[in-house]
Each structure stands twice: as C-alpha cells, then as structure tokens.
Design an enzyme around this catalytic site. Structure first.
Site, short mmCIF file in Angstrom:
data_model
loop_
_atom_site.label_atom_id
_atom_site.label_comp_id
_atom_site.label_asym_id
_atom_site.label_seq_id
_atom_site.Cartn_x
_atom_site.Cartn_y
_atom_site.Cartn_z
N SER A 1 0.97 -1.06 0.06
CA SER A 1 0.17 0.02 -0.01
C SER A 1 1.10 1.38 0.09
CB SER A 1 -0.96 -0.06 1.34
OG SER A 1 -2.01 0.99 1.07
N ASP B 1 -9.40 -5.70 -4.64
CA ASP B 1 -8.99 -4.38 -3.93
C ASP B 1 -9.86 -3.31 -4.51
OD1 ASP B 1 -7.76 -2.24 -2.96
OD2 ASP B 1 -5.86 -3.10 -3.15
N HIS C 1 -8.19 -5.01 -0.08
CA HIS C 1 -6.83 -4.24 0.01
C HIS C 1 -6.01 -5.05 1.17
CE1 HIS C 1 -4.21 -0.88 -0.74
NE2 HIS C 1 -3.97 -0.61 0.62
#
Length: 392
Positions: A175, A339, A372
């Site tokens: 991320s 995601d 995610h």
C-alpha cells in the site's frame, strides 16, 4: 490497519503462529544529520525517526531488503517487542531463517515514516505535527511543513547510508509502502536491484485522491479539531473514530463482511428492527475497533499523512509513463484481486508500461476475502513467489 477492522475476527486469515518469526525486536532511532529540507523546499530543523532491523548486513553492504510500511502501520514488520505481546509485526509469517524474508541471508530493515499516525503508542518514533517545534517549544500542529513520499525516501536513504548499505537486494512494501518502493526504484535505480510492490499504486489518481482526502476531512468536522490546534485540550476523537470506520471499510471487500459477520445481531436478544440503537454484529465490532484505533492516533499526523499520499506521483512526474521510465529494477507486482481502494486494473496498466519499456516484471494477484487488506494479513499465500523472486 492492523488495529482497525482487521482485528474483527480475522485471526484465521493470519499466518499460523507456528510459522511465525521466533524472536524479539528492538525499536531504534535515527537523527537526520542537520536540518531537513523537504521536496517542496521547507526546512525542518530536527528530524528523528524509528527503525527496526533483523539479520546482518554483509561486508559488501549489498544484502539489505528495505520494507517501507503501509498508511496506518509502522516499522514493526516482524517479531515482538516482548515475549508476551499479543500480536507480532504485520508480515511476521514471511520472516525468519529459511523463509521468504530469510534472516540468515538478508538484512531486513523498516523505518517509521514522517507524520506516522502511531506517535501516541509510546513505541513509534516520528517527526510530524505532534512533535515539538524547537522554535516555539510547542507542537507544530498544522504549521508542520508539508511532506511527501519522496521525503520519506530521503530520510530512509540517509539512514541506510549511515548503516553502510550500498545496494538494496530489494525494496518491498504494501500500500503506502508500495508508493515508497516505487519512489526508491525511480530515484535510486542503480541502488535498487528488485522491487516488490504489494497492493500497490504507482500514482494516486483522481479517484484515489478523493478517497483518501475523505479520511482527513472527516476529522476536520470534529469541533475539537480547532484547525489542528487541539494539543493540551480535548482531542477530535469522534472525528477520528468516524475516519477509521470509513478508512477500514475502504480497505475491505464485500466478501469480508459475509465471511466474518453476515447479518448476525450484536446482541442475540436485541433485534436491530426493534430499536434504532440495536446493532448488527458488524456495526458493534466496527465501532469498538475504530474507537480503540482513534485513541492511539494523532489527528494532525493523520491529516498530513493522507496529504502525502494524495500528492504522490512516481518519480515526481505527472505522467505515469514518464515516472516509470526511471525504474530498472526487476519488479514483482502483487495486487489483490478484489481491492476496492487500489484497483488491480491500475497495476495491470503499470505492468504493461514496464514491459513495454523493457523492465523485467512479474504479476500475480493475491486471493482472499479481505480486499486491500489481503496484502497485509494474506501474504502467506505469496511466500513462495516472493522467495523465488528474491533468489533468482
């Protein structure tokens, strides 16, 4: 992230404890040498950040793997601070002798970012709005200079130089950690041999800018925020609670809710249809997790950190294609198939651009119900892929 909705009954998604790194880690601190100049030209007189490392740097200074952390994380990627800690670092199952991140082969290091939101936990070391401005003796608050992902990389580079790191065998981040990883590969192409971008983004697009801006804007609605000058008084906890509920849901996929809660009631005796304050189990769990997370977070740091994410473009180029041209490192892309924050379609586009420019690239999608968050709690499934990539 690790302390938000991930905590809601997701232990089964974690790598089994029997596979965990069996060791203690220590937080260390690094003082940046002299005043720090941000990419935008502002000066911060004193910068201090924390870092954690495992393994040993070889004589050539070439076996290091840098692990930049995600938005709500810290440099605590593996191990425990004390034997009785409830939870280890977030990628604990990948780390240890003979594992993907082999501590017998590699020197693993991670650094707390500037404006880290965990500044209140008593362990994380960071410089940001909650830090004392040496010119005033008071917290910087929202007078803290704007910082960007490139600034995080600059601080990390100074630390690695001090430690004697000459080459990075790999940079590997999830991320926001992937933003830093891309920036490393674009800024120091001769130093970075491999790039592993997990649940990644090589640029924050218009949709992503608006998504992350919501997190900070929600905090600003709390009357206790007071334009950031709340230090010494009531903090904007209500705003932070709501921000974390939104942030957490942004990082999860619909499959997570069905797998973890379904439509169960929080209290079997209290039907949500009978009273407005009777909750479903998912609502009660989200409230509890967000409240705990909010109490451990500095609001101004969160706002400044989400701003750094908004501003990110790889290599500082407005054109994604131009920014990627500087990257020469062999690249492994690991997006999550479901995601809803950083979409896999965008990573496929990055893959195609890297391939077109001749940069070696592999692409694999992570599975799981977590969206995610698959890139944090579900990384055990990619251990073999990572290990093979690092040894080739």
């Amino acid at each position: 992230m690790r302390n938000s909705l991930i905590a809601l009954g997701l232990a089964s998604a974690m790598v089994q404890s029997a596979l965990a790194y069996d060791g203690l880690v220590q937080k260390q601190s690094f003082d940046y040498p002299g005043p720090f100049t941000t990419v935008s030209g502002a000066t911060i007189r004193q910068v201090k950040v924390g870092y954690e490392s495992l393994g040993k740097l070889d004589a050539a200074g070439s076996n290091a793997i840098l692990i930049p952390h995600f938005f709500s994380g810290s440099s605590h990627f593996a191990g425990r601070y004390k034997a009785d800690d409830k939870a280890p670092g977030y990628w604990d199952g990948l780390v240890g002798p003979g594992k993907a991140l082999d501590t017998d082969k590699y020197f693993l290091i991670s650094v707390d970012t500037l404006c880290n939101i965990n500044t209140k936990d008593g362990i994380t070391v960071t410089t940001g709005p909650a830090s004392t401005d040496p010119d005033t003796g008071k917290p910087y608050a929202m007078h803290f200079p704007e910082v960007q992902i490139h600034d995080f990389v600059t601080v990390q580079k100074a630390l690695l130089d001090k430690l004697g790191v000459k080459k990075l065998h790999a940079v590997m981040g999830a991320s926001m950690g992937s933003l830093q990883s891309y920036e490393w590969a674009a800024t120091y192409p001769a130093m970075v041999e491999r790039l592993i971008a997990v649940i990644p983004a090589a640029q924050i697009d218009a949709y992503g800018i608006e998504r992350v801006r919501h997190w900070g804007d929600i905090v600003k609605l709390d009357p206790n925020w007071k334009q950031g000058d709340y230090y010494g008084g009531p903090e904007p906890i209500d705003g932070l609670i709501m921000a974390f509920k939104v942030l957490s849901l942004d990082t999860l996929a619909p499959e997570w809710g069905d797998a973890s809660f379904g439509r169960k009631w929080a209290d079997p005796a209290k039907d949500p249809a009978k009273a407005w304050d009777n909750q479903y189990a998912v609502e009660a769990a989200a409230d509890a997790a967000a409240t705990a997370r909010a109490k451990a977070t500095d609001a101004d740091n969160l706002i400044c950190l989400e701003r750094a994410n908004e501003l990110f473009t790889v290599g500082g180029k407005d054109s994604l294609e131009e920014g990627l041209k500087a990257i020469k490192a062999k690249t492994l892309l690991l997006p999550s198939h479901n995601d809803h924050l950083l979409f896999p379609e965008a990573t496929r586009h990055v893959r195609d651009l890297l391939q077109a420019q001749g940069t070696p690239v592999e692409y694999h999608e992570l599975d799981g119900p977590m969206g995610h968050v698959n890139g944090v709690v579900g990384m055990g499934q990619a251990a073999g892929i990572v290990q093979k990539f690092l040894t080739e």
